[in-house]
Design an enzyme around this catalytic site. Sequence first.
Site, mmCIF file in Angstrom:
data_model
loop_
_atom_site.group_PDB
_atom_site.id
_atom_site.type_symbol
_atom_site.label_atom_id
_atom_site.label_comp_id
_atom_site.label_asym_id
_atom_site.label_seq_id
_atom_site.Cartn_x
_atom_site.Cartn_y
_atom_site.Cartn_z
ATOM 1 N N GLY A 50 -4.074 -1.642 -7.246
ATOM 2 C CA GLY A 50 -3.167 -1.095 -8.252
ATOM 3 C C GLY A 50 -2.850 0.379 -8.118
ATOM 4 O O GLY A 50 -2.214 0.953 -8.999
ATOM 5 N N TRP A 52 -0.720 1.921 -6.142
ATOM 6 C CA TRP A 52 0.724 2.172 -6.102
ATOM 7 C C TRP A 52 1.360 1.852 -7.454
ATOM 8 O O TRP A 52 2.352 2.471 -7.834
ATOM 9 C CB TRP A 52 1.361 1.365 -4.975
ATOM 10 N N ASP A 69 0.129 -10.131 -6.822
ATOM 11 C CA ASP A 69 -0.928 -10.270 -5.819
ATOM 12 C C ASP A 69 -1.651 -11.590 -6.038
ATOM 13 O O ASP A 69 -1.687 -12.118 -7.160
ATOM 14 C CB ASP A 69 -1.929 -9.116 -5.913
ATOM 15 N N ASP A 85 1.455 -16.078 -5.427
ATOM 16 C CA ASP A 85 1.971 -15.888 -4.072
ATOM 17 C C ASP A 85 3.384 -15.319 -4.159
ATOM 18 O O ASP A 85 4.266 -15.933 -4.764
ATOM 19 C CB ASP A 85 1.970 -17.239 -3.353
ATOM 20 N N ASP A 108 2.485 -2.111 0.056
ATOM 21 C CA ASP A 108 1.483 -1.399 0.856
ATOM 22 C C ASP A 108 0.420 -2.367 1.365
ATOM 23 O O ASP A 108 -0.663 -1.956 1.769
ATOM 24 C CB ASP A 108 0.837 -0.297 0.001
ATOM 25 N N LYS A 148 4.663 -1.059 4.408
ATOM 26 C CA LYS A 148 3.775 -0.546 5.452
ATOM 27 C C LYS A 148 3.729 -1.511 6.626
ATOM 28 O O LYS A 148 3.654 -2.724 6.443
ATOM 29 C CB LYS A 148 2.360 -0.363 4.892
#
Length: 256
Positions: A50, A52, A69, A85, A108, A148
């Site tokens: 958490g 971000w 998540d 998902d 990320d 990322k």
Amino acid sequence: MPAKKRDHYYNKAKQMGYRSRASFKLQFINKKHHIIKKGDTVVDLGAAPGGWLQVAKELNGGGKVIGVDLQRIEPIEGVETIKGDMTSPETQARIFEIVDEVDTVICDAAPNLSGNWALDHARSIDLATVALDVATKLLKKGGNFVVKVFQGDLYENYVKEVGKRFSYATTYKSQASRQQSAEIYVIGKGFLTTSLRKGDVVDVTIDAMGKTGDGIAHVDDFVVFVKGGSVGDKLKIKITDVKPSFAFADIVEKEK
């Protein structure tokens, strides 16, 4: 990254109540590329734990923030979380139950590392590709995206794929990343909802004139400004640039 610098961000995160040193990476990205603005709706894919989400909530100043998540995310004030998902239509439907449209999608997430660099790189690109596909289902026209990835032989092609779906794509290496780390962030700004892309050649008829003297054509209700075109001209044009709400083109051939 020297241990002293690494400890600086780790300790600073603890002092400021951030869940991850990665929080500073999003701060640096936004300072340079302005992907999150006040009032924006932000969706964080692979958001646990958490860090971000905390920064996104600070940056968007009252806009909605949603974290997705497979793991449970401990509650953050003012942030909605979904355990599910991100590729699931059910999860995406739950997002749209909370918001009507999404301004920015951030990710990320990283794959579980095996220690085999080629495999880890490929898994990173695969995960980023999934994030990009999900983002294109969520983002509104003109929206932004950051993800990322690990650098490697698949990296450049991935950046090109992002560039095909956004009016602007670039990369950013955060100063909060470890110096020896191959992680880098790919950024897309100005999500394109039209199928037109730079270099496309299409047939059009000029049906109006713009204030700057360019002809205006429409391709599937999308506005294209054509340099040198006049009302009534039937033209073959080449797209030279695409923005979220319009495109520019040059004349290739004029029907006689």
